[in-house]
Design an enzyme around this catalytic site. Structure first.
Site, PDB file in Angstrom:
ATOM      1  N   PRO A   1       0.794  -1.222   0.000  1.00 19.90           N
ATOM      2  CA  PRO A   1       0.000   0.000   0.000  1.00 19.90           C
ATOM      3  C   PRO A   1       0.829   1.277   0.000  1.00 19.90           C
ATOM      4  O   PRO A   1       1.852   1.370   0.681  1.00 19.90           O
ATOM      5  CB  PRO A   1      -0.833  -0.095   1.283  1.00 19.90           C
ATOM      6  CG  PRO A   1      -0.204  -1.156   2.097  1.00 19.90           C
ATOM      7  CD  PRO A   1       0.469  -2.086   1.136  1.00 19.90           C
ATOM      8  N   ASN A   2       0.330   2.220  -0.789  1.00 18.06           N
ATOM      9  CA  ASN A   2       0.865   3.590  -0.880  1.00 18.06           C
ATOM     10  C   ASN A   2       2.187   3.692  -1.635  1.00 18.06           C
ATOM     11  O   ASN A   2       2.677   4.797  -1.854  1.00 18.06           O
ATOM     12  CB  ASN A   2       1.004   4.232   0.521  1.00 18.06           C
ATOM     13  CG  ASN A   2      -0.329   4.333   1.213  1.00 18.06           C
ATOM     14  OD1 ASN A   2      -1.287   4.854   0.626  1.00 18.06           O
ATOM     15  ND2 ASN A   2      -0.453   3.805   2.420  1.00 18.06           N
TER      16      ASN A   2
ATOM     17  N   ARG B   1       4.291  11.032  -2.034  1.00 17.66           N
ATOM     18  CA  ARG B   1       4.206  10.849  -0.580  1.00 17.66           C
ATOM     19  C   ARG B   1       5.550  11.129   0.103  1.00 17.66           C
ATOM     20  O   ARG B   1       6.594  10.654  -0.353  1.00 17.66           O
ATOM     21  CB  ARG B   1       3.699   9.423  -0.239  1.00 17.66           C
ATOM     22  CG  ARG B   1       4.723   8.336  -0.443  1.00 17.66           C
ATOM     23  CD  ARG B   1       4.231   6.944  -0.117  1.00 17.66           C
ATOM     24  NE  ARG B   1       4.006   6.698   1.282  1.00 17.66           N
ATOM     25  CZ  ARG B   1       4.186   5.506   1.866  1.00 17.66           C
ATOM     26  NH1 ARG B   1       4.608   4.461   1.157  1.00 17.66           N
ATOM     27  NH2 ARG B   1       3.937   5.355   3.133  1.00 17.66           N
TER      28      ARG B   1
ATOM     29  N   TYR C   1      10.861   8.967   1.278  1.00 12.70           N
ATOM     30  CA  TYR C   1      10.797   8.026   0.158  1.00 12.70           C
ATOM     31  C   TYR C   1      11.378   8.555  -1.160  1.00 12.70           C
ATOM     32  O   TYR C   1      11.370   7.841  -2.158  1.00 12.70           O
ATOM     33  CB  TYR C   1       9.336   7.585  -0.052  1.00 12.70           C
ATOM     34  CG  TYR C   1       8.730   6.990   1.204  1.00 12.70           C
ATOM     35  CD1 TYR C   1       9.263   5.839   1.784  1.00 12.70           C
ATOM     36  CD2 TYR C   1       7.652   7.601   1.850  1.00 12.70           C
ATOM     37  CE1 TYR C   1       8.740   5.304   2.939  1.00 12.70           C
ATOM     38  CE2 TYR C   1       7.113   7.070   3.019  1.00 12.70           C
ATOM     39  CZ  TYR C   1       7.665   5.922   3.556  1.00 12.70           C
ATOM     40  OH  TYR C   1       7.153   5.387   4.716  1.00 12.70           O
TER      41      TYR C   1
ATOM     42  N   ASN D   1       8.221  -5.293  -0.732  1.00 10.59           N
ATOM     43  CA  ASN D   1       8.092  -4.169   0.190  1.00 10.59           C
ATOM     44  C   ASN D   1       6.602  -4.098   0.537  1.00 10.59           C
ATOM     45  O   ASN D   1       5.809  -3.545  -0.221  1.00 10.59           O
ATOM     46  CB  ASN D   1       8.563  -2.866  -0.464  1.00 10.59           C
ATOM     47  CG  ASN D   1       8.448  -1.693   0.495  1.00 10.59           C
ATOM     48  OD1 ASN D   1       7.850  -1.802   1.573  1.00 10.59           O
ATOM     49  ND2 ASN D   1       9.001  -0.557   0.100  1.00 10.59           N
TER      50      ASN D   1
ATOM     51  N   ALA E   1       3.060  -0.585   4.871  1.00 17.77           N
ATOM     52  CA  ALA E   1       2.610  -0.638   6.266  1.00 17.77           C
ATOM     53  C   ALA E   1       2.193  -2.048   6.692  1.00 17.77           C
ATOM     54  O   ALA E   1       2.194  -2.355   7.882  1.00 17.77           O
ATOM     55  CB  ALA E   1       1.465   0.334   6.477  1.00 17.77           C
TER      56      ALA E   1
ATOM     57  N   GLU F   1      13.148  -8.823   1.858  1.00 17.77           N
ATOM     58  CA  GLU F   1      12.340  -7.683   2.315  1.00 17.77           C
ATOM     59  C   GLU F   1      13.082  -6.382   2.003  1.00 17.77           C
ATOM     60  O   GLU F   1      14.264  -6.268   2.331  1.00 17.77           O
ATOM     61  CB  GLU F   1      12.149  -7.822   3.833  1.00 17.77           C
ATOM     62  CG  GLU F   1      11.492  -6.653   4.512  1.00 17.77           C
ATOM     63  CD  GLU F   1      11.568  -6.748   6.051  1.00 17.77           C
ATOM     64  OE1 GLU F   1      12.401  -7.527   6.587  1.00 17.77           O
ATOM     65  OE2 GLU F   1      10.806  -6.028   6.709  1.00 17.77           O
TER      66      GLU F   1
ATOM     67  N   HIS G   1      12.848  -2.038   2.239  1.00 20.29           N
ATOM     68  CA  HIS G   1      12.208  -0.786   2.630  1.00 20.29           C
ATOM     69  C   HIS G   1      13.045   0.360   2.104  1.00 20.29           C
ATOM     70  O   HIS G   1      14.275   0.365   2.271  1.00 20.29           O
ATOM     71  CB  HIS G   1      12.068  -0.681   4.153  1.00 20.29           C
ATOM     72  CG  HIS G   1      11.229  -1.777   4.706  1.00 20.29           C
ATOM     73  ND1 HIS G   1       9.864  -1.805   4.553  1.00 20.29           N
ATOM     74  CD2 HIS G   1      11.572  -2.927   5.335  1.00 20.29           C
ATOM     75  CE1 HIS G   1       9.401  -2.912   5.090  1.00 20.29           C
ATOM     76  NE2 HIS G   1      10.415  -3.621   5.560  1.00 20.29           N
TER      77      HIS G   1
ATOM     78  N   ARG H   1      12.976   4.990  12.583  1.00 18.90           N
ATOM     79  CA  ARG H   1      11.684   5.696  12.590  1.00 18.90           C
ATOM     80  C   ARG H   1      10.847   5.294  13.825  1.00 18.90           C
ATOM     81  O   ARG H   1      11.389   4.854  14.816  1.00 18.90           O
ATOM     82  CB  ARG H   1      10.984   5.444  11.246  1.00 18.90           C
ATOM     83  CG  ARG H   1      11.804   6.005  10.070  1.00 18.90           C
ATOM     84  CD  ARG H   1      11.117   5.802   8.742  1.00 18.90           C
ATOM     85  NE  ARG H   1       9.867   6.553   8.684  1.00 18.90           N
ATOM     86  CZ  ARG H   1       8.943   6.375   7.737  1.00 18.90           C
ATOM     87  NH1 ARG H   1       9.150   5.477   6.773  1.00 18.90           N
ATOM     88  NH2 ARG H   1       7.828   7.079   7.745  1.00 18.90           N
TER      89      ARG H   1
HETATM   90  C1  DQA Z   1       8.164   1.391   3.881  1.00 19.62           C
HETATM   91  C2  DQA Z   1       8.218   1.646   5.395  1.00 19.62           C
HETATM   92  C3  DQA Z   1       6.874   1.359   6.034  1.00 19.62           C
HETATM   93  O1  DQA Z   1       6.945   1.602   7.417  1.00 19.62           O
HETATM   94  C4  DQA Z   1       5.822   2.271   5.438  1.00 19.62           C
HETATM   95  O2  DQA Z   1       4.556   1.987   5.988  1.00 19.62           O
HETATM   96  C5  DQA Z   1       5.785   2.214   3.952  1.00 19.62           C
HETATM   97  C6  DQA Z   1       7.056   2.173   3.216  1.00 19.62           C
HETATM   98  C7  DQA Z   1       9.485   1.768   3.179  1.00 19.62           C
HETATM   99  O3  DQA Z   1       9.624   1.409   2.015  1.00 19.62           O
HETATM  100  O4  DQA Z   1      10.328   2.430   3.774  1.00 19.62           O
HETATM  101  O5  DQA Z   1       4.736   2.294   3.326  1.00 19.62           O
HETATM  102  O6  DQA Z   1       7.956   0.006   3.671  1.00 19.62           O
END
Ligand code: DQA
Length: 142
Positions: free
Chosen positions: A9-10, A17, A22, A73, A76, A97, A99, A106
C-alpha cells in the site's frame, strides 16, 4: 531466473508521498529502473503493486511454481500482516524484504516486521536502489 517484485500500500504514491522519507522517484520510475536492470542481467521480472492485503496474498500464492525469488516491500503491512507472512512461508520461495526508508530509525510501530520472519535478507534505507540490491542478492549473491 524469474523474479517477482511486490509493492504494498501507498507505494504507488512514490514521488508524491513524504519525499523526505521516500525520495522523488515515482512508482513508474521505480518500475522502469527495475525493468532496465533486469533486462541488462537477463532476468525475467514481474512487477506487482496493490493497496489490498488479500490481493498481495493472492499474488504471492500465484508465484508458487512460477518464480525463483520474491522481492517484497509490503509497506505498512510489514508491521501488521500475519497473512502476508504466512503466504510467503506457504510458497517457500527465497524472499528479500526491502524498505526504501531506514525503518529502524523511525517510529516504534515500524520496528516490528512480520514478513522478516520469512525472509532471507532485509534491505532498508537504500532508497529504490534497495530493490536492485535485493534482485542481485537473489540472482547472484547467495
Ligand atoms: C516502507 C516503510 C513502512 O513503514 C511504510 O509503511 C511504507 C514504506 C518503506 O519502504 O520504507 O509504506 O515500507
Amino acid at each position: 531466473m524469474k523474479i517477482l517484485v511486490i509493492n504494498g500500500p501507498n507505494l504507488n504514491m512514490l514521488g508524491i508521498r513524504e519525499p523526505d522519507h521516500y525520495g522523488k522517484e515515482t512508482y513508474a520510475d521505480l518500475c522502469e529502473k527495475i525493468e532496465k536492470h533486469c533486462k541488462n542481467k537477463n532476468i525475467e521480472v514481474t512487477l506487482y503493486q496493490s493497496n489490498h492485503e488479500g490481493d498481495l496474498v493472492d499474488e504471492i500464492q500465484k508465484a508458487y511454481g512460477n518464480a525463483d525469488g520474491i522481492v517484497i516491500n509490503p509497506g505498512a503491512y510489514t508491521h501488521t500482516s500475519i497473512a502476508i507472512l504466512d503466504a510467503v512461508k506457504s510458497v517457500n520461495i527465497p524472499t528479500v524484504e526491502v524498505h526504501i526508508s531506514k525503518v529502524e530509525e523511525r517510529e516504534d510501530f515500524r520496528q516490528v516486521s512480520y514478513i522478516r520472519l520469512a525472509c532471507i535478507k532485509t534491505i532498508t534505507g537504500h532508497g529504490t536502489d534497495g530493490y536492485l540490491e535485493a534482485i542481485d542478492f537473489l540472482t547472484e549473491g547467495r
